[in-house]
Design a protein around this motif. Structure first.
Motif, PDB file in Angstrom:
ATOM      1  N   TYR A 317       0.847  -1.195   0.000  1.00  0.00           N
ATOM      2  CA  TYR A 317       0.000   0.000   0.000  1.00  0.00           C
ATOM      3  C   TYR A 317       0.883   1.245   0.000  1.00  0.00           C
ATOM      4  N   PRO A 318       1.605   1.490  -1.079  1.00  0.00           N
ATOM      5  CA  PRO A 318       2.547   2.615  -1.105  1.00  0.00           C
ATOM      6  C   PRO A 318       1.881   3.973  -0.968  1.00  0.00           C
ATOM      7  N   GLY A 319       0.616   4.062  -1.302  1.00  0.00           N
ATOM      8  CA  GLY A 319      -0.085   5.334  -1.158  1.00  0.00           C
ATOM      9  C   GLY A 319      -0.759   5.510   0.184  1.00  0.00           C
ATOM     10  N   GLY A 320      -0.535   4.566   1.104  1.00  0.00           N
ATOM     11  CA  GLY A 320      -1.181   4.612   2.415  1.00  0.00           C
ATOM     12  C   GLY A 320      -2.142   3.447   2.570  1.00  0.00           C
ATOM     13  N   ASP A 321      -2.269   2.971   3.783  1.00  0.00           N
ATOM     14  CA  ASP A 321      -3.121   1.818   4.083  1.00  0.00           C
ATOM     15  C   ASP A 321      -4.501   2.302   4.513  1.00  0.00           C
ATOM     16  N   ALA A 322      -5.497   2.029   3.688  1.00  0.00           N
ATOM     17  CA  ALA A 322      -6.855   2.493   3.978  1.00  0.00           C
ATOM     18  C   ALA A 322      -7.387   1.905   5.279  1.00  0.00           C
ATOM     19  N   ARG A 323      -6.923   0.713   5.650  1.00  0.00           N
ATOM     20  CA  ARG A 323      -7.370   0.112   6.917  1.00  0.00           C
ATOM     21  C   ARG A 323      -6.890   0.931   8.102  1.00  0.00           C
ATOM     22  N   ALA A 324      -5.635   1.345   8.062  1.00  0.00           N
ATOM     23  CA  ALA A 324      -5.095   2.171   9.139  1.00  0.00           C
ATOM     24  C   ALA A 324      -5.798   3.520   9.200  1.00  0.00           C
ATOM     25  N   ASP A 325      -6.061   4.093   8.029  1.00  0.00           N
ATOM     26  CA  ASP A 325      -6.751   5.390   8.000  1.00  0.00           C
ATOM     27  C   ASP A 325      -8.125   5.287   8.649  1.00  0.00           C
ATOM     28  N   LEU A 326      -8.847   4.195   8.384  1.00  0.00           N
ATOM     29  CA  LEU A 326     -10.170   4.027   8.985  1.00  0.00           C
ATOM     30  C   LEU A 326     -10.055   3.822  10.488  1.00  0.00           C
ATOM     31  N   MET A 327      -9.064   3.095  10.932  1.00  0.00           N
ATOM     32  CA  MET A 327      -8.871   2.911  12.371  1.00  0.00           C
ATOM     33  C   MET A 327      -8.598   4.248  13.062  1.00  0.00           C
ATOM     34  N   MET A 328      -7.780   5.078  12.448  1.00  0.00           N
ATOM     35  CA  MET A 328      -7.496   6.375  13.051  1.00  0.00           C
ATOM     36  C   MET A 328      -8.735   7.266  13.034  1.00  0.00           C
ATOM     37  N   GLN A 329      -9.535   7.146  11.983  1.00  0.00           N
ATOM     38  CA  GLN A 329     -10.791   7.890  11.936  1.00  0.00           C
ATOM     39  C   GLN A 329     -11.721   7.449  13.065  1.00  0.00           C
ATOM     40  N   MET A 330     -11.784   6.151  13.329  1.00  0.00           N
ATOM     41  CA  MET A 330     -12.626   5.653  14.420  1.00  0.00           C
ATOM     42  C   MET A 330     -12.104   6.120  15.778  1.00  0.00           C
TER      43      MET A 330
END
Length: 441
Positions: A317-330
């Protein structure tokens, strides 16, 4: 650590491969070329060995052995699977994006059923009650009060072996009860989170517990609607990530006709290796730790060890991990929770400082938080004790391991790669036709 001469600039890669920038981006997004952040934070560098491998292909087909070796080193696909597809938006479980399932409130139980069977049933809120075998309870009771946060992965690794005893493993194979066995195993693991909670012991499931609720209750956390949603979403996001090393271990064990419990135990042993699952522990103790108002003093740790120790910039995920982004959003959403069970002022401030720090790493160093820092941040926002991130990852990923075990069984062949034998150091691709090992099991 990657040395500077192991890396290439964008212009060098374009020249060697004779490609356009859009093609380079496509190679990176597919994981064919891995990227590393440049020290100035504004551009990327690329791994020379990945570029050279692609250049070799463009010149002509490499020897079979060389191709096989390169695919085993974070390379091309080596197995057919219909379970999970890697996309720029994160894993897709049987044609359903994990972030959509998690963000839409799909239950972890429904996702487990989807992964294992390929059938979507959105009405599964919890599983029927199953008693934890009495011999397993006696085994777990010997550890009451004695499990440190760093040991939770080892304890969870013993749970499947304990469940396999007294003939339960062979019966799972003979009777085809993998689904029921998986459900019992997941709740048994969830109860082990109690060793990290205030009771410091195994916490049995009660009527009405789903896996997320069982984990929160075992950890001594508040069972608010927001926290239940966030814990459930984390489990969904963690459920599978294609052929990760631990998943490959589970499939290898399955190919030898090992029972389900033994396959998952093999996976856990691989997962808690220094380079994979223990990254959550290193983040808890070395990066996102007290004092939180000193996080800015740890920028150099991210710059030097972000990818190797802390899980930044996942190569898939060179552009960023969408799973991590959602976790941080939560985690940010939990900061806004009010009423009974909401985080206190100190926890809210620590969460804010953590999220701000991770965003700064993204913008200044091009260091995109991966699953591990995202998971630790969410676990802290949930008020879970240290070690719970490791437990959440193992419980969630066990769903994928079980699915891959079941799929491997249908493929009916043994996963047995060959070794290349050479004297006095690494063997080049030209040496594959000499020093071959005899076929063995």
């Amino acid at each position: 650590m990657t040395q500077q001469n192991d890396l290439m600039t964008r212009e060098e890669v374009l020249g060697v491969l004779d490609i356009k920038p859009a093609t380079l981006y496509a190679y990176v997004s597919r994981g064919l070329i891995r990227a590393r952040p440049h020290e100035d934070g504004r551009k990327s560098l690329y791994l020379r060995r990945d570029v050279e491998r692609l250049a070799t292909r463009k010149r002509g087909r490499a020897p079979t052995g060389a191709v096989a070796e390169s695919t085993m080193r974070f390379g091309d696909p080596v197995l057919h699977s219909a379970i999970t597809q890697i996309t720029p938006h994160g894993p897709r479980y049987r044609n359903r994006l994990a972030i959509d399932l998690a963000g839409g409130g799909a239950s972890f139980e429904s996702v487990v059923h989807l992964l294992m069977t390929g059938i979507w049933q959105d009405s599964i809120a919890e599983w029927p009650m199953q008693d934890t075998p009495s011999d397993v309870l006696r085994f777990l009771s010997t550890y009451n009060g004695e499990v440190a946060s760093a040991d939770i992965g080892n304890l969870l690794g013993m749970v499947p072996f304990a469940l396999a005893m007294h003939g339960r493993g062979p019966r799972e194979l003979a009777d085809g009860t993998a689904v029921q066995a998986a459900r019992m195993m997941l709740h048994c693991m969830a109860g082990c989170v109690g060793f990290l909670g205030p009771q410091r012991r195994f916490v049995a499931r009660v009527e009405g517990d789903n896996v997320a609720g069982h984990i929160l209750r075992a950890a001594g956390g508040a069972l608010t609607p927001a926290r239940l949603r966030a814990t459930n979403a984390a489990l969904v996001l963690l459920a599978d990530n294609e052929l990760a090393p631990a998943t490959f271990s589970a499939r290898i064990a399955a190919s030898t006709h090992a029972d389900l419990f033994s396959c998952v135990a093999a996976a856990i042993g691989s997962h808690i290796g220094f380079s994979t699952g223990t990254s959550t522990e290193k983040i808890e103790t070395l990066l996102l730790c007290e004092p939180f108002n000193a996080l800015d003093t740890r920028v150099d740790r991210v710059r030097e060890y972000g990818a190797s120790l802390f899980g930044f910039n996942h190569p898939l995920y060179p552009g960023g991990d969408a799973r991590a982004d959602l976790m941080m959003q939560m985690a940010r959403t939990l900061m806004d929770e009010t009423g009974k069970g909401a985080m206190n002022a100190t926890a809210r401030e620590n969460t804010r400082l953590t999220l701000d720090f991770l965003e700064r790493m993204r913008s200044e160093l091009n260091a995109h938080p991966g699953l591990a820092p995202g998971l630790v941040t969410l676990a802290r926002a949930l008020g879970l004790p240290d070690g719970a991130s490791t437990a959440l990852w193992i419980v969630g990923r066990s769903a994928g391991w079980v699915a891959h075990v079941m799929e491997q069984r249908t493929q009916a062949f043994m996963l047995r790669p060959r070794a290349k034998y050479g004297l006095g150091g690494p063997v080049t691709s030209e040496s594959f036709e000499t020093f071959e090992t005899p076929v063995s099991r």
